[in-house]
Structure formats: structure tokens, C-alpha cells
Scaffold this motif. Structure first.
Motif, PDB file in Angstrom:
ATOM      1  N   GLU A   1       0.828  -1.204   0.000  1.00 52.01           N
ATOM      2  CA  GLU A   1       0.000   0.000   0.000  1.00 52.01           C
ATOM      3  C   GLU A   1       0.865   1.257   0.000  1.00 52.01           C
ATOM      4  O   GLU A   1       0.529   2.260  -0.643  1.00 52.01           O
ATOM      5  N   PHE A   2       1.981   1.214   0.712  1.00 50.57           N
ATOM      6  CA  PHE A   2       2.947   2.319   0.705  1.00 50.57           C
ATOM      7  C   PHE A   2       3.434   2.602  -0.716  1.00 50.57           C
ATOM      8  O   PHE A   2       3.427   3.744  -1.188  1.00 50.57           O
ATOM      9  N   GLU A   3       3.844   1.556  -1.437  1.00 49.79           N
ATOM     10  CA  GLU A   3       4.344   1.736  -2.793  1.00 49.79           C
ATOM     11  C   GLU A   3       3.242   2.227  -3.727  1.00 49.79           C
ATOM     12  O   GLU A   3       3.489   3.047  -4.623  1.00 49.79           O
ATOM     13  N   ALA A   4       2.029   1.729  -3.536  1.00 51.59           N
ATOM     14  CA  ALA A   4       0.919   2.133  -4.396  1.00 51.59           C
ATOM     15  C   ALA A   4       0.647   3.629  -4.281  1.00 51.59           C
ATOM     16  O   ALA A   4       0.385   4.311  -5.281  1.00 51.59           O
ATOM     17  N   VAL A   5       0.718   4.170  -3.081  1.00 59.30           N
ATOM     18  CA  VAL A   5       0.463   5.598  -2.887  1.00 59.30           C
ATOM     19  C   VAL A   5       1.548   6.440  -3.558  1.00 59.30           C
ATOM     20  O   VAL A   5       1.258   7.463  -4.192  1.00 59.30           O
ATOM     21  N   LEU A   6       2.802   6.015  -3.454  1.00 57.67           N
ATOM     22  CA  LEU A   6       3.882   6.769  -4.097  1.00 57.67           C
ATOM     23  C   LEU A   6       3.726   6.747  -5.618  1.00 57.67           C
ATOM     24  O   LEU A   6       3.948   7.758  -6.292  1.00 57.67           O
ATOM     25  N   ARG A   7       3.343   5.592  -6.159  1.00 61.68           N
ATOM     26  CA  ARG A   7       3.123   5.517  -7.608  1.00 61.68           C
ATOM     27  C   ARG A   7       1.932   6.379  -8.019  1.00 61.68           C
ATOM     28  O   ARG A   7       1.928   6.986  -9.093  1.00 61.68           O
TER      29      ARG A   7
ATOM     30  N   GLU B   1      -9.192   2.105 -12.531  1.00 61.80           N
ATOM     31  CA  GLU B   1      -8.667   1.231 -11.490  1.00 61.80           C
ATOM     32  C   GLU B   1      -7.163   1.018 -11.542  1.00 61.80           C
ATOM     33  O   GLU B   1      -6.538   0.780 -10.507  1.00 61.80           O
ATOM     34  N   VAL B   2      -6.570   1.078 -12.736  1.00 60.50           N
ATOM     35  CA  VAL B   2      -5.171   0.699 -12.905  1.00 60.50           C
ATOM     36  C   VAL B   2      -4.279   1.896 -13.226  1.00 60.50           C
ATOM     37  O   VAL B   2      -3.233   2.090 -12.604  1.00 60.50           O
ATOM     38  N   ALA B   3      -4.694   2.707 -14.193  1.00 58.24           N
ATOM     39  CA  ALA B   3      -3.853   3.813 -14.656  1.00 58.24           C
ATOM     40  C   ALA B   3      -3.395   4.753 -13.541  1.00 58.24           C
ATOM     41  O   ALA B   3      -2.240   5.199 -13.556  1.00 58.24           O
ATOM     42  N   PRO B   4      -4.229   5.091 -12.546  1.00 63.31           N
ATOM     43  CA  PRO B   4      -3.759   6.004 -11.499  1.00 63.31           C
ATOM     44  C   PRO B   4      -2.558   5.488 -10.714  1.00 63.31           C
ATOM     45  O   PRO B   4      -1.850   6.278 -10.084  1.00 63.31           O
ATOM     46  N   PHE B   5      -2.311   4.180 -10.764  1.00 62.21           N
ATOM     47  CA  PHE B   5      -1.202   3.611 -10.008  1.00 62.21           C
ATOM     48  C   PHE B   5      -0.022   3.219 -10.901  1.00 62.21           C
ATOM     49  O   PHE B   5       0.969   2.682 -10.415  1.00 62.21           O
ATOM     50  N   PHE B   6      -0.128   3.501 -12.207  1.00 62.53           N
ATOM     51  CA  PHE B   6       0.969   3.180 -13.119  1.00 62.53           C
ATOM     52  C   PHE B   6       1.236   4.337 -14.081  1.00 62.53           C
ATOM     53  O   PHE B   6       2.214   5.046 -13.940  1.00 62.53           O
ATOM     54  N   ASP B   7       0.378   4.520 -15.069  1.00 61.03           N
ATOM     55  CA  ASP B   7       0.579   5.579 -16.062  1.00 61.03           C
ATOM     56  C   ASP B   7      -0.792   6.046 -16.528  1.00 61.03           C
ATOM     57  O   ASP B   7      -1.581   5.253 -17.043  1.00 61.03           O
ATOM     58  N   ARG B   8      -1.071   7.321 -16.348  1.00 64.31           N
ATOM     59  CA  ARG B   8      -2.402   7.852 -16.666  1.00 64.31           C
ATOM     60  C   ARG B   8      -2.537   8.291 -18.117  1.00 64.31           C
ATOM     61  O   ARG B   8      -3.613   8.728 -18.523  1.00 64.31           O
ATOM     62  N   ARG B   9      -1.488   8.170 -18.899  1.00 61.98           N
ATOM     63  CA  ARG B   9      -1.555   8.603 -20.303  1.00 61.98           C
ATOM     64  C   ARG B   9      -2.164   7.491 -21.156  1.00 61.98           C
ATOM     65  O   ARG B   9      -1.548   6.967 -22.085  1.00 61.98           O
ATOM     66  N   VAL B  10      -3.407   7.159 -20.862  1.00 58.96           N
ATOM     67  CA  VAL B  10      -4.061   6.006 -21.487  1.00 58.96           C
ATOM     68  C   VAL B  10      -4.322   6.225 -22.972  1.00 58.96           C
ATOM     69  O   VAL B  10      -4.678   5.281 -23.687  1.00 58.96           O
ATOM     70  N   GLU B  11      -4.178   7.460 -23.452  1.00 49.97           N
ATOM     71  CA  GLU B  11      -4.352   7.724 -24.878  1.00 49.97           C
ATOM     72  C   GLU B  11      -3.182   7.202 -25.704  1.00 49.97           C
ATOM     73  O   GLU B  11      -3.285   7.088 -26.930  1.00 49.97           O
ATOM     74  N   LEU B  12      -2.066   6.861 -25.050  1.00 47.65           N
ATOM     75  CA  LEU B  12      -0.903   6.332 -25.753  1.00 47.65           C
ATOM     76  C   LEU B  12      -1.022   4.822 -25.918  1.00 47.65           C
ATOM     77  O   LEU B  12      -1.407   4.111 -24.984  1.00 47.65           O
ATOM     78  N   GLU B  13      -0.660   4.324 -27.092  1.00 47.12           N
ATOM     79  CA  GLU B  13      -0.727   2.887 -27.343  1.00 47.12           C
ATOM     80  C   GLU B  13       0.169   2.115 -26.381  1.00 47.12           C
ATOM     81  O   GLU B  13      -0.189   1.027 -25.922  1.00 47.12           O
TER      82      GLU B  13
END
Length: 510
Positions: free
Chosen positions: A87-93, A166-178
Motif C-alpha cells: 500500500e505504501f508503494e501504491a500511494v507513491l506511484r 482502477e489501474v492507470a492512477p497507479f501506473f501511467d495515466r496517459r491512457v491515450e498512448l498505445e
């Protein structure tokens, strides 16, 4: 939003022994919430101290400052729920991804054990804008949708919308990119309670089968017993080198600009061979696997093939002569030059190499600018890359093409910038990734000792390619971009057709 004065930070780079002690201390603590809050404030303060966006007055700078504060507040609220390292790592990401910048984020020291993965028994891949069942996992006897089925909705939402929430906020929010859409697609039916600790399991998905029948499936989640080939795989990177395809056609695997070990020898051998291809019929630069590195390596390849001055001449004509870069002056940037960049340049060139001497020069300029209280330091002394005096070259050149995949970013995108400025260059393959105008990357260790913050400290001015703007190919390849044989056949067909069309035009104009 105004720019507020900020306190100076102390040294951000510490030795491995201190990191080990810090990590041990954290492991003994029970207050993960406090550890999370401390690291979040450190990330905020470091970026305020060293990131160019904090004082840059462009739209990109305004967006950066907005998330720096809003994102900190949102992340601190989320930190109240933290009870574990995952959970600590998820918040930083979560905080890092909000900047929508591939050069900014948090890297952590722990991996995810196989037992932490959960699956529905089938994996999904992103293919040409659709979410397709790509694989059945072993050991699953449940009713599984056929390979090739298209996912239409899951719990009432499209796959893209569900992953965006559900996923992009914790990895990469630029979902418009392939590159982002394809990388995050697997999480539609794959979950990790370490990476996504608060995600609720999806219950139902509606799919279109290969027969076009529409069918609903109830998802049965279970621990993943064996990691599938597609789950979490890294980018495939062909070995660098030049391949003779016959009939005057050559294939250049420029698959990496972040060189180390054998890659250095392979690159140098490739560079030495390129001048001999100036009379070739066709030269294709294959950038599959290239995710960035040293931008100067790409320019060197083009100069070796096309003679010094040729590329710069067309860059000037395309508007790149107006582009220049500025470093944000800070003690952190000075540390990056003095420790991180010098160490890497020494490993590549030695202390007498041009690359090493250039970093020494930039380090000294940064030190002087810091002492003088300056905010910005132009990367080149005259405010722009020195233009070479070069008349328009005469004589025939090879047919030229570049082949890209969706993860082409940073120095790989710089290469595409240079290449697309050249007359007759054809861009083939898949859309590239994208960069913000904030570039280069320094690293700062987190106070917890459990990871590091990486961040840019340079900004481009007047760059023709826009902020987070990808390149779209002239011709899209719809097959498996990692299948070299299929890709080469397709590229040669495309280039032969263009060659034939050009000859036909030349004949009719006589």
C-alpha cells in the motif's frame, strides 16, 4: 498559480550502506502511514526544489504545479489507509503517475512475488484498439472465453474505462498512448494485491466471440500458479547491428541508446559500418526495443550514414534551429552532474573522452550558475544547438525508413525527430510513445530507503514536437510487431511500392 519560495534540500544521494540501514529501520517500524507521509513530502519538496516545471510559465509548467499540490493532498488522504509495504508503494506511484510524465516516477526496491498475483484463468492483450483474449493459463478448468474473443464490457464499463479508473492512477495515466494502453491491458483479468491493494475484483465481462456471438462470463479469481509468458513481460529488444537483406537493402537494428557492456561494442561496430552504405538502395532503421538513453547516439548514426552536416541542414529548415533547452539550476542538479552523469560518462568514454569532458563542462557551468543565484542555465552557451554551415547536399541518397514500436520514447523519440526532418524519410510500424517538454533524469533516494524518485531537470523551448505528443506512422503495421520476419517482409513490400511509384512519376515527367 504563483511560485512560492522553497527551502533548500540537503544531499539527496546516499551510499548503499546507508540505504541498507534505512531499509532495515523501516522494516522494524509498524507505522507505514508515517513512512508514506514522509516520503510523499520528500517527493514534493525535491520536485519543488529541482523540477523545471515549478518555475516554468508554460502550460506544461502550470499543469505540473497544479498536480504537485493537488496530488500531494490526494496522496496524503490515500496514505491514511496504508497498512503495508504494498500500500505504501501504491500511494507513491499514485502521486508520481499524476504528473503524466515518463521521466518522472518512483522506483521501489521490492518485486511482486508470484503468489501475490490473481487471475481469472485468461489473459487479455491490446491489439489495434481492442481488448482481445490472448492466452489461457494452465491449471484452469473453468469455462473460459475462446482465444481471439473481444472484451466489450466488464461490470458495465468498457475495458478502457475500467482500466483508466482502477489501474492507470497507479501506473501511467496517459491512457491515450498505445504503449500505455497495451501495457495495462493485462490487468483487466490479472490482479496483484501488492500493486493494486484496494482494487475490487471484477465480477462479469461481456465478450464477442470469434463467431460474433455475444456471451457473458462470470469471472472466477484464483491465485496464479504459473506466470504466463505474456504477463508482465519486458519489451523485446533485437541485438544491435546491420543486416544485409540483399539487392542493396540494409536493415539497421538501432534497438538501444542506453549502452552498457556488449551493447557498446555492437553500437561502435554498427556506427563504423554505416558510411559504407551511402550508395545503398534502401536503409531501414529498426527502433523496436529502443526506449531511450543517450540522444547523441541517434544523431551519430544518421551523421555516419548521410555525412556530417546533412542532418543538421534539414533540422534547421524544419524549425529545430529555434529549439533549445534550459536546465533548472539547483544543488540537486549539480549533484546529478557531479555524481550520476560523470560516473556514467567515465564508464563509457574514460576521463579523456569527449562525453566525459562535456559533462565536466556542464557541471562547472551549473556550479557557477548556482553561485550566481540564477534560475536557468541554457544547455548550449549560445542558447541553441550550434548550427552547422551546410549547403543543401547534392547527389543521390538511399531510400530511408524508420520502424517504430509503441514504447519509443525519450532519446528514441529524438531520433525520430531527426529522421522525420529528412527528405523522403518514411515512418512505418506502430505509433510511438510520448515525452513531455521536461527531459533528462536525475535520481534521489527516498528517506525510507525503500526506493528512489526519478525526475527531469531540463525543459525544451520551441521544440516542434508538442508536449506528450506521439508520432503516427505513415503506414501502420497491424501484425505482431515483434515478429521480425513478418515485419521485414511487410517493410520491404511497402518500400518497393513507393520506389515503383516514384519511378513511374519520373517516367511520366520526362
Amino acid at each position: 498559480m504563483g511560485v512560492l519560495p522553497c527551502r533548500r534540500l540537503g544531499p539527496v544521494l546516499v551510499g548503499a550502506s546507508l540505504l541498507a540501514l534505512a531499509a532495515s529501520a523501516v522494516a522494524a517500524k509498524t507505522s507505514w502511514r508515517k513512512v508514506t507521509e514522509t516520503d510523499l513530502h520528500f517527493i514534493h519538496d525535491t520536485l519543488r526544489e529541482a523540477h523545471p516545471g515549478y518555475i516554468d510559465q508554460s502550460a506544461a509548467g502550470e499543469a505540473f504545479r497544479a498536480w504537485l499540490e493537488t496530488g500531494l493532498g490526494d496522496s496524503l488522504k490515500l496514505a491514511q489507509r496504508v497498512r503495508s509495504r504494498g500500500e505504501f508503494e501504491a500511494v507513491l506511484r499514485f502521486y508520481g503517475s499524476g504528473f503524466r510524465d515518463g521521466h518522472l516516477g518512483v522506483g521501489t526496491n521490492a518485486g511482486v512475488t508470484q503468489s501475490a498475483w490473481w487471475t481469472t484463468g485468461w489473459l487479455v492483450a491490446w491489439r489495434n484498439g481492442e481488448y482481445v483474449v490472448s492466452q489461457h493459463l494452465p491449471g484452469n478448468k473453468a469455462n473460459l472465453p475462446p482465444i481471439g474473443s473481444r472484451v466489450l464490457r466488464c461490470d458495465g464499463l468498457t475495458p478502457a474505462k475500467r482500466l483508466e479508473r482502477e489501474v492507470a492512477p497507479f501506473f501511467d495515466r496517459r491512457v491515450e498512448l498505445e504503449s500505455v494502453a497495451s501495457g495495462e491491458a493485462q490487468f483487466l483479468t490479472l490482479n496483484s494485491r501488492t500493486l493494486l491493494p484496494w482494487r475490487k475484483p471484477t465480477k462479469h465481462c461481456v465478450l464477442a466471440l470469434p463467431t460474433n456471438e455475444i456471451r457473458s462470463y462470470r469471472l472466477q479469481w484464483r491465485r496464479l500458479e504459473a506466470m504466463a509468458d505474456e504477463a508482465g513481460q519486458s519489451v523485446k529488444r533485437p541485438s544491435m547491428g546491420v543486416v544485409d537483406l540483399g539487392e542493396g537493402r540494409f536493415w539497421v537494428h538501432a534497438s538501444n541508446f542506453w549502452l552498457k557492456g556488449k551493447d557498446i561494442e555492437d553500437y561502435q561496430a554498427m556506427l563504423a559500418r554505416l558510411p559504407g552504405l551511402r550508395e545503398a538502395r534502401l536503409v531501414v532503421f529498426d527502433l523496436r526495443g529502443n526506449e531511450g538513453g543517450d540522444g547523441g547516439l541517434g544523431m551519430a548514426l544518421l551523421n555516419a550514414l548521410l555525412e556530417p552536416g546533412y542532418v543538421q541542414y534539414y533540422l534547421d529548415r524544419s524549425g529545430y534551429s529555434r529549439a533549445y533547452a534550459e536546465y533548472r539550476v539547483s544543488s540537486i542538479a549539480l549533484t546529478v552532474f557531479a555524481e550520476q552523469y560523470l560516473a556514467r560518462a567515465k564508464s563509457l568514454d574514460g576521463e579523456s573522452g569527449d562525453g566525459y569532458l562535456e559533462i565536466v563542462r556542464q557541471r562547472d557551468r551549473m556550479r557557477d550558475a548556482l553561485a550566481q543565484g540564477k534560475e536557468w542555465l541554457i544547455q548550449w552557451d549560445n542558447g541553441a544547438q550550434p548550427a552547422r554551415e551546410s549547403p543543401e547536399p547534392l547527389g543521390s541518397k538511399p531510400q530511408l525508413a524508420i520502424l517504430t514500436h509503441s514504447r519509443c520514447a525519450s532519446a528514441c523519440l529524438d531520433f525520430v525527430d531527426y529522421a522525420k526532418a529528412l527528405p523522403g524519410m518514411v515512418h512505418l510500424g506502430r505509433p510511438t510513445s510520448a515525452d513531455t517538454v521536461f527531459m533528462e533524469r536525475g535520481i534521489a533516494q527516498l528517506p525510507s530507503g525503500l526506493g528512489s524518485l526519478y525526475f527531469p531537470f531540463k525543459v525544451w523551448r520551441n521544440r516542434p514536437r508538442g508536449n506528450n505528443q506521439p508520432y503516427l506512422p505513415d503506414e501502420l503495421f497491424s501484425g505482431d510487431i515483434d515478429d521480425t520476419a513478418a515485419v521485414q517482409t511487410w517493410v520491404l513490400e511497402q518500400m518497393a511500392a513507393r520506389e515503383g511509384a516514384a519511378k513511374a512519376v519520373a517516367e511520366t515527367s520526362r
